[in-house]
Design a protein around this motif. Structure first.
Motif, PDB file in Angstrom:
ATOM      1  N   VAL A 108       0.856  -1.182   0.000  1.00  0.00           N
ATOM      2  CA  VAL A 108       0.000   0.000   0.000  1.00  0.00           C
ATOM      3  C   VAL A 108       0.892   1.231   0.000  1.00  0.00           C
ATOM      4  O   VAL A 108       1.661   1.437   0.937  1.00  0.00           O
ATOM      5  CB  VAL A 108      -0.922   0.024   1.224  1.00  0.00           C
ATOM      6  N   LEU A 109       0.772   2.016  -1.045  1.00  0.00           N
ATOM      7  CA  LEU A 109       1.646   3.170  -1.184  1.00  0.00           C
ATOM      8  C   LEU A 109       0.834   4.436  -1.382  1.00  0.00           C
ATOM      9  O   LEU A 109      -0.326   4.398  -1.755  1.00  0.00           O
ATOM     10  CB  LEU A 109       2.557   2.984  -2.403  1.00  0.00           C
ATOM     11  N   THR A 110       1.493   5.565  -1.141  1.00  0.00           N
ATOM     12  CA  THR A 110       0.938   6.852  -1.532  1.00  0.00           C
ATOM     13  C   THR A 110       1.333   7.120  -2.973  1.00  0.00           C
ATOM     14  O   THR A 110       2.371   6.647  -3.423  1.00  0.00           O
ATOM     15  CB  THR A 110       1.505   7.948  -0.612  1.00  0.00           C
ATOM     16  N   ASP A 111       0.529   7.893  -3.671  1.00  0.00           N
ATOM     17  CA  ASP A 111       0.917   8.315  -5.015  1.00  0.00           C
ATOM     18  C   ASP A 111       1.977   9.407  -4.872  1.00  0.00           C
ATOM     19  O   ASP A 111       1.703  10.590  -5.020  1.00  0.00           O
ATOM     20  CB  ASP A 111      -0.304   8.830  -5.765  1.00  0.00           C
ATOM     21  N   ASN A 112       3.191   8.956  -4.560  1.00  0.00           N
ATOM     22  CA  ASN A 112       4.257   9.906  -4.252  1.00  0.00           C
ATOM     23  C   ASN A 112       4.574  10.814  -5.432  1.00  0.00           C
ATOM     24  O   ASN A 112       4.695  12.030  -5.298  1.00  0.00           O
ATOM     25  CB  ASN A 112       5.518   9.135  -3.851  1.00  0.00           C
TER      26      ASN A 112
END
Lengths: 346, 346
Positions: free
Chosen positions: B169-173
């Motif tokens: 699960v990632l942020t849309d960096n």
DNA sequence: CAGGGCACTGACAACGTTGTCAATCGTCCT
DNA sequence: AGGACGATTGACAACGTTGTCAGTGCCCTG
């Protein structure tokens, strides 16, 4: 009330028996290698190690604990992990635990006494050797009595236990609030309001006493209309501030009883024309970057966590003297918001 | 490397056998009562319950787990519990875990890959059913392979795993940084600096790419002198800002790559005469009370925690589809610091 | 009144580990 | 040469729990 996902996701996990068979040695020899016990030849150690990594064997702590009575671990129950004060506290406890070779298992009660109880019992069921607890408001700790009788240790932080005796680490709440109030008095204020959490909260009640102490020491009559004890929700805080303003002689200064209240007050007053002098109980991260910077009475969450952990480990090491209560001092940090004098009438 | 306090503080803890003897019933009957299984008469239940509370009996989860293979619990490994971003994330994971009847055991790696490994293995040794991990920088997760093969589930948050496949699960960096930079461009800035964590940090590198994307899209040539990638320590940030100022054409705006950097920048610029426009990556608690209020690209830590926990429970429920990667969007919150135009030259 | 079914109960084994104790082997001392 | 000793090794029981299976006694049906 039981778990929802109840699948058997278990593929065969290798056990010592598997390793022993594969390495053509006895079960106990594997145990010796795994635990680094002496009395195994280098050749055997190498062979066993090899099989272990080939099979991906991992010792099972459940079996170990069952056999040994316990495994090195302590539990930590928080009221709210998102409050920076508790976040720093938990960090300190974990550091000390790690330094002592203990695993610290942390859980959050979310201020719910029932959740705290469930969590505490679950950790006890996992046979943690000790428990560090920040009690939820209204919690009753009778449920711990059997565990304590069975040799578990417990230390309470920030608030005392209810129903059992145990070591407790507290802030000097009364003294801190006294210092905050005295600071405002020293800067010329006579109408000082006190805005804190609900009176049922242990710390809030003590801080109110410290506030009263300072007023009394300065010969200023207490005015109940200047005291508001509310859950630190934005609306409640705004309402309390409005009530203060509507008074015949509104306060010129304000002591806030915890960091959430302080922040709520700052937010409520953000676009106010005049702002009372403010001293907050408990420091917060950006207090120095507010305009004006916020004067606070700082607690020492790291010190509290450390003290609690040390107290716990002292108990685990066998200390069975009567329960102690440790009180950590506060520190007033003058930054500006608490040093403005009251407006001179006329 | 083993535990320090090694005392036998154990007084006799009552077991089911004790309860059975005392209540004059069979062992299995006690088990049935304890677990609420059917097939026990009311009278017997009452008698057993009575003895249980009289003796202070508590079921031992270690034995239970040994027998059953596992007990409902998941592990949660954080990088740093004092960072509010992670504090909110952990809160969300714990909420979901609790809702699913699972105990969430949390530990902190303190950004140390070895500590993360030890913690992970300790939790595996306790046979948690799943693990939510915020990887420490430089961590290698090969050590989890045997556990994953044995049916344990793992979900990685904020940074991808190294050496194993698992849900992430990632942020849309990249998109977030692009939006931050584009916002400044839209307000007239052409000299925009980017100040973030060390380039080895997964998120920092991606955010730099987003920054570059936005410049390229606007046809602004990239200038390496406007990019600083530093650990967010006060001195390092101050030095980077000084270097920016000394440039022939200093930046008129600044994109900061994480909340600690943002705060360090604000502190360094607190008494500066002129201040560049600022957009920070990641929201922080008092951003709205700064002067001027700080424009940020907000991540969604609670959403990430929830998504991670749900992904984990989906796996625990038997989903064995290929590893997924979930990317959560960011949200630009304009508050003022990012909307000031560049000073008009001359 | 026999037989079947039901409600309730308990004996037993097994989970994976480690402490205890005994066995084996080679070496060293007298 | 005989015995003792140390080093190395493994068989076994037990930790507290629960699934399996085998009762026991009762009521109901035919």
């Amino acid at each position: 009330m039981d778990a929802a996902p109840r699948q058997t996701r278990d593929v065969a996990r290798p056990t010592m028996k598997d390793v022993a068979r594969e390495a053509a040695v006895g079960l106990k020899t594997v145990s010796r290698v795994v635990n680094g016990e002496p009395g195994v030849s280098e050749a055997t150690i190498a062979r066993v190690r090899d099989v272990i990594s080939r099979l991906g064997y991992r010792r099972d702590d459940a079996a170990r604990e069952l056999r040994n009575g316990q495994v090195a671990s302590i539990g930590l129950i928080l009221e709210d992990s998102t409050d920076p004060f508790y976040a720093h506290l938990v960090g300190a406890v974990q550091d000390v635990a790690q330094a002592n070779g203990m695993l610290a298992l942390t859980g959050t009660s979310d201020e719910d006494p029932a959740a705290e109880r469930d969590l505490g019992l679950a950790l006890c069921a996992r046979r943690v050797q000790g428990l560090v607890i920040v009690p939820a408001p209204g919690a009753d700790h009778h449920y711990l009595a059997p565990e304590l009788a069975a040799g578990m240790a417990a230390v309470f932080v920030d608030r005392p236990p209810v129903g059992v005796r145990a070591d407790t680490v507290l802030t000097d709440n009364r003294g801190g609030a006294r210092a905050a109030t005295a600071h405002l008095i020293a800067h010329g204020h006579r109408r000082i309001a006190f805005l804190a959490d609900a009176p049922g909260i242990f710390t809030a009640a003590l801080r109110r006493e410290g506030y009263r102490d300072a007023l009394a020491a300065a010969g200023i009559p207490a005015d109940e209309a200047l005291i508001a004890m509310e859950t630190p929700l934005p609306e409640a805080v705004r309402a309390a501030l409005r009530a203060f303003e509507r008074l015949d002689r509104p306060p010129t200064a304000l002591v806030t009883g915890n960091n959430r209240t302080t922040v709520a007050v700052l937010r409520a007053l953000a676009q106010a024309a005049v702002r009372p002098a403010i001293v907050g109980f408990d420091d917060f991260e950006l207090a120095d970057l507010m305009t004006p910077p916020v004067t606070v009475v700082a607690q020492d969450p790291v010190g509290m966590g450390r003290a609690a952990a040390h107290a716990l480990f002292r108990r685990l090491a066998g200390d069975d003297s009567p329960a102690r209560s440790i009180e950590l001092p506060t520190r007033l940090i003058a930054r500006g918001s608490g040093e403005t004098p009251p407006p001179t009438p006329g």
